[in-house]
Design a protein around this motif. Structure first.
Motif, PDB file in Angstrom:
ATOM      1  N   GLN A   1       0.834  -1.186   0.000  1.00 54.16           N
ATOM      2  CA  GLN A   1       0.000   0.000   0.000  1.00 54.16           C
ATOM      3  C   GLN A   1       0.877   1.247   0.000  1.00 54.16           C
ATOM      4  O   GLN A   1       2.016   1.231   0.473  1.00 54.16           O
ATOM      5  CB  GLN A   1      -0.935   0.024   1.210  1.00 54.16           C
ATOM      6  CG  GLN A   1      -0.230   0.055   2.561  1.00 54.16           C
ATOM      7  CD  GLN A   1      -1.219   0.095   3.713  1.00 54.16           C
ATOM      8  OE1 GLN A   1      -2.128   0.920   3.744  1.00 54.16           O
ATOM      9  NE2 GLN A   1      -1.036  -0.819   4.676  1.00 54.16           N
ATOM     10  N   ILE A   2       0.331   2.322  -0.573  1.00 51.80           N
ATOM     11  CA  ILE A   2       0.955   3.646  -0.472  1.00 51.80           C
ATOM     12  C   ILE A   2       0.023   4.498   0.368  1.00 51.80           C
ATOM     13  O   ILE A   2      -1.139   4.710   0.016  1.00 51.80           O
ATOM     14  CB  ILE A   2       1.172   4.289  -1.852  1.00 51.80           C
ATOM     15  CG1 ILE A   2       2.183   3.470  -2.664  1.00 51.80           C
ATOM     16  CG2 ILE A   2       1.672   5.727  -1.703  1.00 51.80           C
ATOM     17  CD1 ILE A   2       2.412   4.012  -4.069  1.00 51.80           C
ATOM     18  N   TYR A   3       0.532   4.943   1.487  1.00 51.78           N
ATOM     19  CA  TYR A   3      -0.250   5.777   2.404  1.00 51.78           C
ATOM     20  C   TYR A   3       0.475   7.095   2.556  1.00 51.78           C
ATOM     21  O   TYR A   3       1.620   7.145   3.017  1.00 51.78           O
ATOM     22  CB  TYR A   3      -0.408   5.085   3.758  1.00 51.78           C
ATOM     23  CG  TYR A   3      -1.377   5.781   4.685  1.00 51.78           C
ATOM     24  CD1 TYR A   3      -2.743   5.619   4.539  1.00 51.78           C
ATOM     25  CD2 TYR A   3      -0.919   6.614   5.704  1.00 51.78           C
ATOM     26  CE1 TYR A   3      -3.636   6.259   5.394  1.00 51.78           C
ATOM     27  CE2 TYR A   3      -1.802   7.253   6.561  1.00 51.78           C
ATOM     28  CZ  TYR A   3      -3.167   7.073   6.392  1.00 51.78           C
ATOM     29  OH  TYR A   3      -4.060   7.711   7.234  1.00 51.78           O
ATOM     30  N   PHE A   4      -0.178   8.162   2.138  1.00 51.99           N
ATOM     31  CA  PHE A   4       0.439   9.488   2.162  1.00 51.99           C
ATOM     32  C   PHE A   4       0.429  10.040   3.581  1.00 51.99           C
ATOM     33  O   PHE A   4      -0.617  10.383   4.131  1.00 51.99           O
ATOM     34  CB  PHE A   4      -0.318  10.417   1.223  1.00 51.99           C
ATOM     35  CG  PHE A   4       0.176  11.836   1.237  1.00 51.99           C
ATOM     36  CD1 PHE A   4       1.414  12.156   0.703  1.00 51.99           C
ATOM     37  CD2 PHE A   4      -0.598  12.849   1.776  1.00 51.99           C
ATOM     38  CE1 PHE A   4       1.868  13.459   0.714  1.00 51.99           C
ATOM     39  CE2 PHE A   4      -0.160  14.161   1.788  1.00 51.99           C
ATOM     40  CZ  PHE A   4       1.083  14.461   1.258  1.00 51.99           C
ATOM     41  N   VAL A   5       1.598  10.106   4.177  1.00 52.52           N
ATOM     42  CA  VAL A   5       1.746  10.658   5.521  1.00 52.52           C
ATOM     43  C   VAL A   5       3.162  11.199   5.636  1.00 52.52           C
ATOM     44  O   VAL A   5       4.087  10.715   4.984  1.00 52.52           O
ATOM     45  CB  VAL A   5       1.462   9.578   6.598  1.00 52.52           C
ATOM     46  CG1 VAL A   5       2.552   8.525   6.604  1.00 52.52           C
ATOM     47  CG2 VAL A   5       1.291  10.205   7.977  1.00 52.52           C
TER      48      VAL A   5
ATOM     49  N   TYR B   1      12.777   5.916   7.782  1.00 54.26           N
ATOM     50  CA  TYR B   1      13.020   4.524   7.397  1.00 54.26           C
ATOM     51  C   TYR B   1      11.873   3.622   7.851  1.00 54.26           C
ATOM     52  O   TYR B   1      11.453   2.711   7.126  1.00 54.26           O
ATOM     53  CB  TYR B   1      14.337   4.045   8.006  1.00 54.26           C
ATOM     54  CG  TYR B   1      14.721   2.640   7.607  1.00 54.26           C
ATOM     55  CD1 TYR B   1      15.279   2.393   6.359  1.00 54.26           C
ATOM     56  CD2 TYR B   1      14.519   1.572   8.472  1.00 54.26           C
ATOM     57  CE1 TYR B   1      15.631   1.101   5.976  1.00 54.26           C
ATOM     58  CE2 TYR B   1      14.856   0.289   8.104  1.00 54.26           C
ATOM     59  CZ  TYR B   1      15.413   0.058   6.855  1.00 54.26           C
ATOM     60  OH  TYR B   1      15.736  -1.218   6.491  1.00 54.26           O
ATOM     61  N   PHE B   2      11.321   3.904   9.026  1.00 56.18           N
ATOM     62  CA  PHE B   2      10.247   3.082   9.578  1.00 56.18           C
ATOM     63  C   PHE B   2       8.996   3.142   8.692  1.00 56.18           C
ATOM     64  O   PHE B   2       8.305   2.131   8.504  1.00 56.18           O
ATOM     65  CB  PHE B   2       9.924   3.568  10.994  1.00 56.18           C
ATOM     66  CG  PHE B   2       8.873   2.756  11.701  1.00 56.18           C
ATOM     67  CD1 PHE B   2       9.120   1.433  12.065  1.00 56.18           C
ATOM     68  CD2 PHE B   2       7.646   3.310  12.013  1.00 56.18           C
ATOM     69  CE1 PHE B   2       8.159   0.687  12.726  1.00 56.18           C
ATOM     70  CE2 PHE B   2       6.679   2.573  12.673  1.00 56.18           C
ATOM     71  CZ  PHE B   2       6.943   1.253  13.025  1.00 56.18           C
ATOM     72  N   PHE B   3       8.719   4.315   8.113  1.00 56.64           N
ATOM     73  CA  PHE B   3       7.508   4.482   7.303  1.00 56.64           C
ATOM     74  C   PHE B   3       7.764   4.313   5.795  1.00 56.64           C
ATOM     75  O   PHE B   3       6.838   4.505   5.008  1.00 56.64           O
ATOM     76  CB  PHE B   3       6.886   5.857   7.561  1.00 56.64           C
ATOM     77  CG  PHE B   3       6.110   5.934   8.846  1.00 56.64           C
ATOM     78  CD1 PHE B   3       4.792   5.540   8.902  1.00 56.64           C
ATOM     79  CD2 PHE B   3       6.718   6.387  10.013  1.00 56.64           C
ATOM     80  CE1 PHE B   3       4.071   5.603  10.079  1.00 56.64           C
ATOM     81  CE2 PHE B   3       6.013   6.449  11.202  1.00 56.64           C
ATOM     82  CZ  PHE B   3       4.684   6.049  11.243  1.00 56.64           C
TER      83      PHE B   3
ATOM     84  N   TYR C   1       6.942   4.143  -0.353  1.00 59.81           N
ATOM     85  CA  TYR C   1       7.363   3.574  -1.628  1.00 59.81           C
ATOM     86  C   TYR C   1       6.427   2.480  -2.129  1.00 59.81           C
ATOM     87  O   TYR C   1       6.535   2.050  -3.275  1.00 59.81           O
ATOM     88  CB  TYR C   1       8.784   3.023  -1.520  1.00 59.81           C
ATOM     89  CG  TYR C   1       9.842   4.089  -1.417  1.00 59.81           C
ATOM     90  CD1 TYR C   1      10.515   4.538  -2.544  1.00 59.81           C
ATOM     91  CD2 TYR C   1      10.174   4.663  -0.198  1.00 59.81           C
ATOM     92  CE1 TYR C   1      11.493   5.520  -2.463  1.00 59.81           C
ATOM     93  CE2 TYR C   1      11.150   5.651  -0.103  1.00 59.81           C
ATOM     94  CZ  TYR C   1      11.801   6.070  -1.231  1.00 59.81           C
ATOM     95  OH  TYR C   1      12.759   7.044  -1.147  1.00 59.81           O
ATOM     96  N   GLY C   2       5.538   2.007  -1.264  1.00 62.79           N
ATOM     97  CA  GLY C   2       4.586   0.984  -1.685  1.00 62.79           C
ATOM     98  C   GLY C   2       5.127  -0.419  -1.663  1.00 62.79           C
ATOM     99  O   GLY C   2       4.462  -1.344  -2.134  1.00 62.79           O
ATOM    100  N   TYR C   3       6.301  -0.624  -1.129  1.00 61.48           N
ATOM    101  CA  TYR C   3       6.860  -1.971  -0.995  1.00 61.48           C
ATOM    102  C   TYR C   3       7.940  -1.938   0.085  1.00 61.48           C
ATOM    103  O   TYR C   3       8.496  -0.869   0.359  1.00 61.48           O
ATOM    104  CB  TYR C   3       7.437  -2.463  -2.333  1.00 61.48           C
ATOM    105  CG  TYR C   3       8.670  -1.716  -2.815  1.00 61.48           C
ATOM    106  CD1 TYR C   3       9.960  -2.137  -2.473  1.00 61.48           C
ATOM    107  CD2 TYR C   3       8.560  -0.576  -3.606  1.00 61.48           C
ATOM    108  CE1 TYR C   3      11.085  -1.457  -2.902  1.00 61.48           C
ATOM    109  CE2 TYR C   3       9.679   0.112  -4.049  1.00 61.48           C
ATOM    110  CZ  TYR C   3      10.933  -0.348  -3.695  1.00 61.48           C
ATOM    111  OH  TYR C   3      12.059   0.328  -4.122  1.00 61.48           O
ATOM    112  N   PRO C   4       8.241  -3.053   0.726  1.00 55.51           N
ATOM    113  CA  PRO C   4       7.577  -4.351   0.543  1.00 55.51           C
ATOM    114  C   PRO C   4       6.225  -4.379   1.263  1.00 55.51           C
ATOM    115  O   PRO C   4       5.898  -3.478   2.045  1.00 55.51           O
ATOM    116  CB  PRO C   4       8.563  -5.312   1.202  1.00 55.51           C
ATOM    117  CG  PRO C   4       9.193  -4.489   2.281  1.00 55.51           C
ATOM    118  CD  PRO C   4       9.320  -3.103   1.711  1.00 55.51           C
ATOM    119  N   GLY C   5       5.446  -5.450   0.987  1.00 53.26           N
ATOM    120  CA  GLY C   5       4.205  -5.639   1.716  1.00 53.26           C
ATOM    121  C   GLY C   5       4.490  -5.927   3.183  1.00 53.26           C
ATOM    122  O   GLY C   5       5.532  -6.498   3.539  1.00 53.26           O
ATOM    123  N   LEU C   6       3.580  -5.532   4.055  1.00 57.26           N
ATOM    124  CA  LEU C   6       3.786  -5.667   5.495  1.00 57.26           C
ATOM    125  C   LEU C   6       2.831  -6.687   6.085  1.00 57.26           C
ATOM    126  O   LEU C   6       1.689  -6.829   5.633  1.00 57.26           O
ATOM    127  CB  LEU C   6       3.576  -4.317   6.192  1.00 57.26           C
ATOM    128  CG  LEU C   6       4.476  -3.156   5.739  1.00 57.26           C
ATOM    129  CD1 LEU C   6       4.046  -1.862   6.420  1.00 57.26           C
ATOM    130  CD2 LEU C   6       5.942  -3.448   6.037  1.00 57.26           C
TER     131      LEU C   6
END
Length: 771
Positions: free
Chosen positions: A593-597, A740-742, A747-752
């Motif tokens: 996912q890409i989450y804008f924050v 780095y944590f977010f 970047y939308g990868y890797p999946g979490l």
């Protein structure tokens, strides 16, 4: 002997001392010149060393800016969030197809230019989030490269702002590092979006104005004019990207007003200037910061109109006269003169609902207890059927089917199916007690006691009195003749008794554009009728300013109408504390996912120091009122003039959003966030500033011991610089760890995994795949 020898010795010593003094005084100028020369050389070396350090740091942050913005830019290879809009607009430009958008054209033209450079023909229209770029052969990486380059350059410009303002290396790195390591700035500059252009233009306007202001003692020189005009150009690019770019004008304009006010002071430190010279200063700034930016702004619209010459999806937003300037306009080619006694269908321009009626009546009482007329319902219906057919009748009742309906004619409308005549009267409508009810009455009433209440005036937009009333081409208002209310509708559905159709009522505000309707067709006219046979129309032309004014009016109107709720919209008080973000893209199979924050640590630090700055200013003002001067002149000047300028930029880019009623999102805070980073870097310099310490040392030190005094100053300055570097290291280390944590959300990868997603659900971050 001892006493005798003492004065003799004293005399000899005094004689020797006198010779030494004479000798020293003879060679004193050479010694002093040597000292000054060494000091100047040392100063030049320090300056050169400082410039080299700044250049190395600037190069490093620029490289890192490009790396962080371009890393993995090809992922995802699908349409993401608002790429559906701005990618589509680039395609329309390349196909020269007219479209409508609430934002000015500059940044969209840049995307189209990139597409043209790589040979893209605009065949893909970015219809849905998740559509594949690869399958549709779209050069999406080239498109995304444009905002990525602009985002990386924003990092460089941020550093240059601090450097040009005279801040130390740690202060420059703090301000720049908070932009470099911010997840929101990175995320917004890796997609086909407008904000990278907006933020860079805003940053450039600050930088160029600072360079202009530094040349205030070289007024009207070539460099002075260059930076003044470049400031205006940056401001123009800002407002030519989005209308919120106006806030940069407020920032620079406020600084200019303060500067002009200082020039007007007859007691100013650098000497008074004549009113004639002041007038020249005023005129120069007006030309450079108002006139030229406005001309640049108009230029991009001229390019916009020159490129978009073909009919397209934006036609409906423009008047028929404007549409006639576009080739291949099917609607205008099918326009037909409307005659009396024709059956027509009437459609609302904005909601697309047809004027409709049926035998059902309004209820006796509405939910709020008001009593209705119980007359026949007049509603707005989304589908075309025979209940939408209305016959146009002349007010004089002369039966002549060859007579053309014209602008400002008085007419009656007969509903074909129920054989009732449209009427409005002084009865409140179902939803708007201030608006009049629309209903229908029998012919006996319409031509008898209610004949005035059934009269309506045709008012065709921008047409002359007596102009022909046509299908499709005539955008018109239907104004009730006795009461002067305009027929209007809205999207809130009626209750079950109205079959959840739209309410039609009489709006007392006749001038608003939402009262506009279109006569869509003449169902009673055969397809082979001579009136439908049209010669091929020649494309017409309109003066540029007339087209520009029309487009501006439509853009402002529709921008203000963006008030509907959105699941990821937010309020201005959310932004400084980063309370929530926006979901841009998800992929279920890979849990990506890409989450804008933004970078929470970075945003919280900058927001805290904004408050600290306000507190410092308040404390200083209170101290001065009590005759306590805690700051030296240089420190206070920088605090108010430089840091204050950055804080002003933040305030003018933040507080105006509280006045807006439209949808707002986190990305609206990005220009203000950049200004808050500048404030943070400046306060690091202030808190660990060696100037005040050095000044205090020079005041309290032993003036007869210059060697010890210099050592004290160096010791204080060293401690101060060490403290600044420690603060810089702590702030950037915390920001880097949070960045780095977010990163997987940026970047939308890797999946979490579920646990990894849950760990990132800070505050109100409504992340996907949390369970």
């Amino acid at each position: 002997m001892a006493r005798a020898s003492t004065p003799q010795g004293s005399l000899r010593q005094r004689g020797v001392a006198s010779k030494q003094t004479l000798s020293e005084s003879t060679f004193a100028p050479e010694v002093e010149l040597d000292k000054l020369s060494k000091a100047a050389a040392s100063s030049r070396q320090n300056v050169q060393r400082g410039e080299i350090e700044h250049k190395i740091a600037l190069t490093l942050v620029t490289i890192l800016g490009f790396v962080t913005r371009f890393w993995g830019i090809s992922h995802p290879d699908e349409v993401v969030f608002d790429e559906v809009h701005f990618g589509k607009f680039a395609s329309y430009y390349l196909q020269r197809t007219y479209f409508f958008d609430v934002h000015p054209p500059f940044a969209k033209l840049l995307f189209a230019f990139v597409g043209w450079l790589v040979g893209y023909d605009g065949h893909f229209h970015f219809e849905n989030i998740g559509d594949s770029y690869v399958a549709n052969k779209v050069p999406y990486v080239a498109f995304r490269a444009l905002p990525a380059v602009l985002g990386a350059l924003t990092v460089s410009v941020t550093y240059l702002i601090m450097w040009e303002s005279g801040y130390s290396l740690p202060a420059c790195l703090v301000a720049t590092g908070l932009i470099l390591l911010d997840n929101a700035h990175i995320g917004q500059t890796r997609l086909i979006l407008l904000d990278a252009t907006l933020v860079l233009a805003m940053a450039c306007s600050l930088l160029f104005y600072i360079k202009f202001y530094k040349l205030r003692h070289e007024a009207f020189s070539r460099k002075w004019w260059k930076w003044l005009i470049l400031t205006g150009f940056a401001l123009s690019c800002d407002i030519s990207t989005k209308y919120v770019g106006l806030f940069a004008f407020v920032t620079i304009g406020s600084a200019v007003i303060i500067d002009l006010w200082d020039l007007l002071d007859i007691k100013r430190r650098n000497g008074a200037i004549s009113l004639q010279l002041f007038g020249k200063h005023f005129a120069a700034r007006a030309i450079g910061l108002i006139v030229l930016p406005f001309l640049f702004y108009l230029f991009w619209f001229q390019v916009h109109f020159a490129v978009l010459t073909r009919s397209g999806p934006g036609d409906d937003f423009m008047t028929p006269e404007f549409q006639e300037t576009l080739s291949d306009n099917v609607m205008l080619a099918n326009a037909v003169d409307i005659h009396y006694y024709d059956y027509i269908t009437i459609r609302h321009k904005e909601t697309k609902a047809y004027l409709h009626s049926h035998p059902d009546t309004y209820p006796l009482r509405y939910d709020d207890g008001r009593i209705s007329s119980q007359g026949q319902q007049i509603t707005g219906y989304p589908h075309n059927d025979t209940n939408n057919y209305w016959q146009v009748l002349p007010s004089d009742n002369v039966h002549n089917t060859e007579r053309i309906v014209r602008n400002f004619d008085l007419v009656r409308l007969r509903h074909i199916v129920t054989d009732k005549i449209l009427l409005s009267h002084d009865v409140a409508s179902p939803y708007f007690p201030t608006n009049q009810e629309f209903t229908a009455v029998t012919s006996e009433e319409a031509f008898g006691e209610r004949q005035n209440d059934t009269l309506f005036e045709i008012r065709v937009e921008t047409a002359k009195v007596g102009a022909e009333f046509k299908t499709v081409a005539s955008h018109f208002k239907l104004v009730h003749f006795p009461s002067k209310v305009a027929m209007w509708t809205h999207t809130t559905p009626l209750p079950e008794w109205g079959y959840k159709q739209q309410e039609i009522n009489g709006n007392k505000q006749v001038t608003v554009s939402s009262n506009m309707w279109i006569a869509e067709d003449i169902p009673s006219l055969p397809q082979d009728d001579a009136r439908r046979q049209k010669e091929q129309r020649q494309v017409k032309s309109l003066p540029f300013l007339r087209k520009w004014f029309e487009l501006q009016r439509s853009m402002f109107y529709h921008n203000n109408k963006l008030t509907s709720s959105h699941p990821y919209s937010s309020q201005p008080y959310h932004w400084p504390f980063l309370l929530r973000g926006v979901s841009f893209w998800t992929q279920n199979d890979t849990r990506q996912q890409i989450y804008f924050v933004g970078n929470p640590i970075g945003w919280w630090i900058t927001s805290s120091l904004l408050a600290v700055f306000a507190g410092i200013i308040a404390a200083d003002q209170i101290s001065l009122r009590r005759n306590i001067d805690a700051l030296d002149h240089r420190t206070r000047s920088r605090l108010y003039n430089s840091t204050g300028f950055f804080w002003l930029a933040w305030a003018t880019h933040y507080f105006p959003f509280y006045l807006m009623g439209r949808q707002l999102f986190l990305h609206h805070y990005l220009p203000a966030h950049l200004a808050s980073c500048l404030v943070t870097g400046a306060l690091v310099e202030f808190i660990f500033n060696s100037d005040a310490v050095e000044e205090e040392s020079s005041k309290s030190g032993n003036r007869s011991s210059p060697k010890r005094h210099v050592t004290a100053r160096e010791r204080f300055a060293g401690k101060s610089m060490l403290g600044a570097w420690i603060a810089c290291g702590v702030i950037l280390s915390a920001a880097a760890a949070c960045w780095y944590f977010f990163l997987p959300l940026t970047y939308g990868y890797p999946g979490l995994s579920v646990e990894e997603v849950v760990r990132r659900k800070w505050l109100g971050y409504d992340l996907h795949f949390a369970k």
